[in-house]
Design a protein around this motif. Structure first.
Motif, mmCIF file in Angstrom:
data_model
loop_
_atom_site.group_PDB
_atom_site.id
_atom_site.type_symbol
_atom_site.label_atom_id
_atom_site.label_comp_id
_atom_site.label_asym_id
_atom_site.label_seq_id
_atom_site.Cartn_x
_atom_site.Cartn_y
_atom_site.Cartn_z
ATOM 1 N N VAL A 26 42.472 36.695 55.370
ATOM 2 C CA VAL A 26 42.338 37.475 54.143
ATOM 3 C C VAL A 26 41.924 36.511 53.024
ATOM 4 N N VAL A 27 40.947 36.919 52.219
ATOM 5 C CA VAL A 27 40.456 36.089 51.113
ATOM 6 C C VAL A 27 40.626 36.844 49.799
ATOM 7 N N VAL A 28 41.200 36.174 48.805
ATOM 8 C CA VAL A 28 41.332 36.733 47.461
ATOM 9 C C VAL A 28 40.356 36.002 46.549
ATOM 10 N N VAL A 29 39.539 36.741 45.819
ATOM 11 C CA VAL A 29 38.617 36.158 44.847
ATOM 12 C C VAL A 29 39.083 36.567 43.454
ATOM 13 N N ASN A 30 39.535 35.583 42.655
ATOM 14 C CA ASN A 30 39.905 35.834 41.259
ATOM 15 C C ASN A 30 38.651 35.674 40.409
ATOM 16 N N ALA A 31 38.212 36.756 39.788
ATOM 17 C CA ALA A 31 36.953 36.724 39.045
ATOM 18 C C ALA A 31 37.085 37.498 37.746
ATOM 19 N N SER A 32 36.332 37.075 36.735
ATOM 20 C CA SER A 32 36.296 37.804 35.476
ATOM 21 C C SER A 32 34.973 38.556 35.378
ATOM 22 N N THR A 33 34.881 39.442 34.404
ATOM 23 C CA THR A 33 33.639 40.179 34.212
ATOM 24 C C THR A 33 32.480 39.250 33.870
ATOM 25 N N GLU A 34 32.789 38.052 33.386
ATOM 26 C CA GLU A 34 31.744 37.070 33.077
ATOM 27 C C GLU A 34 31.131 36.489 34.351
ATOM 28 N N THR A 35 31.823 36.614 35.484
ATOM 29 C CA THR A 35 31.404 35.920 36.707
ATOM 30 C C THR A 35 30.938 36.883 37.800
ATOM 31 N N ARG A 36 30.520 38.070 37.392
ATOM 32 C CA ARG A 36 30.205 39.128 38.359
ATOM 33 C C ARG A 36 29.212 38.685 39.431
#
Length: 411
Positions: A26-36
């Motif tokens: 399982v992979v979790v990607v923490n991303a913001s709207t700036e990094t779409r």
């Protein structure tokens, strides 16, 4: 080469070398709207590497600011059960985590520091089990960065917005060892090998203390825990998987003795803490604890960091980086710790890493504490290296060894 190809390379690097995603993980990607855009690439690369499931944790800096601005402290302190259950799912399923940072420097400048502090403490308490899991290297984790217009203009104020965004992307690629004509995965194998060699030299010395001094006013003695371990570059999780927590990284770091720090340290770069810039600051330590401090900008935010909990007024990390490191030589101030910490020797207020002591990942918190480990819900790096930094190591038998001269390694 089009920027999209370099972004593709960076995304692949985060999956192959950063988190080293395993088949059916399982992979979790923490991303913001700036990094779409790069987040989508990371998700694709993770699936191509064999991930069973990729979960994207989206966040937005602006709506996050609104939450603090308009909600009451009581509301901010309420961490709903569904949010906690989400992180329990990550831990229970051995998920690895890829975080993509793209800060908006100074966004939270006008927010009430007390409300920010209350929210941060409540979240840290509720999710402490997750933080302990990740900082104990029980799963792989990594951090990469992406450009955005506001951050870019802060770093390159004399350029037009579009030019600044491109210039910051270029700086991120260079610092991350991603270029048109290289294989970043191969490049990182070589880089890790170099960092491991320096770790071995430092580990063989097993210094009792380090003495830091420069012309800016830093005059600091840092005792190290017995049987400390110098780390940097790749690490091995307790699950047996090798990974690179930070892309980029240039540091060799270890565990200070909680009660063994004395003297004054003067920061050489601004610190972005909870979306606020702390500038021109210094700290004074006695028996490990911060007993005095000041800052020209952001003193209240520095106070919040030091008073976050009992452990946040003590050190959890000491890291050595030569002044002639690539990021330092770029002469770019990134206003972001992921990059600026790799241009300068740094210290971290708060929690130490269990892996920085022999057998530490198998020890309980009580056992670690007996060895001088500092526990905290915080872990915040700040930079104090300089071109004239002098570092001397003292062995257990009193022998002095020059480690740094004029800001660079000499051993």
């Amino acid at each position: 080469m089009p920027k999209e190809i370099l972004i593709d390379k960076l995304a692949n690097l985060s999956v192959q070398v950063g988190a080293n995603v395993q088949k059916d993980q399982v992979v979790v990607v923490n991303a913001s709207t700036e990094t779409r855009d790069i987040a989508r690439k990371v998700v694709e690369k993770a699936y191509q590497a064999g991930a069973k499931e990729v979960i994207v944790n989206w966040r937005d800096e602006y709506t996050g600011k609104m939450a603090v601005e308009y909600q009451s402290i009581e509301s901010l302190e309420n961490i709903p059960e569904y949010a906690i259950s989400r992180y329990k799912y990550f831990v229970d399923n051995g998920a690895c985590v890829i975080s993509i940072v793209s800060p908006i420097p100074g966004l939270n400048k006008d927010l009430d520091p007390k409300k920010q502090q209350a929210q941060a403490i409540a979240s840290s308490k509720a999710l402490n089990f997750y933080r302990e899991h990740m900082m104990g290297n029980r799963s792989q984790w990594t951090i990469i960065a992406a450009s955005n217009p506001i951050w870019a203009k802060k770093v390159f104020p004399n350029l037009d917005e579009d030019q600044a965004v491109e210039a910051l992307w270029d700086a991120i690629f260079k610092a991350s060892r991603v270029s048109e004509d290289n294989d970043p995965v191969e490049e990182w194998l070589k880089h890790n090998s170099s960092l491991i060699k320096h770790n071995q030299i430092l580990n063989d010395y097993q210094f009792k203390s380090l003495y830091f001094k420069n012309a800016l006013g830093t005059d600091l003695k840092v005792d190290l825990v017995n049987n400390h371990v110098w780390s940097g570059g790749q690490e091995e999780g307790t699950n047996g998987v090798v990974f690179n927590p930070n892309i980029p990284t240039e540091e060799n770091f270890t565990m200070p003795l909680k009660t063994g720090v004395n003297g004054k340290v003067v920061a050489t770069k601004p610190l972005d803490y909870q979306g606020n810039l702390i500038e021109d600051f210094w700290l004074e330590f006695k028996d490990g604890k911060v007993v005095n401090y000041d800052a020209k900008e952001g003193k209240e935010n520095l106070k919040n960091l030091i008073e976050f909990d009992e452990g946040s007024s003590y050190l959890g990390e000491v890291a050595l980086i030569s002044h002639n490191s690539p990021i330092s030589q770029s002469n770019i101030l990134f206003f972001n710790t992921l990059f600026d910490e790799n241009a300068s020797c740094h210290l971290a207020l708060g929690r130490a890493y269990p892996m920085n002591i022999q057998g530490g990942t198998e020890m309980s918190k009580e056992e670690l504490a007996k060895h001088g480990y500092n526990n905290s819900m915080a872990h915040v790096d700040f930079m104090f290296g300089s071109e004239d930094m002098d570092i001397v190591g003292e062995s257990k038998d009193g022998k002095k060894v020059q480690i740094f001269k004029d800001g660079n390694f000499v051993i």
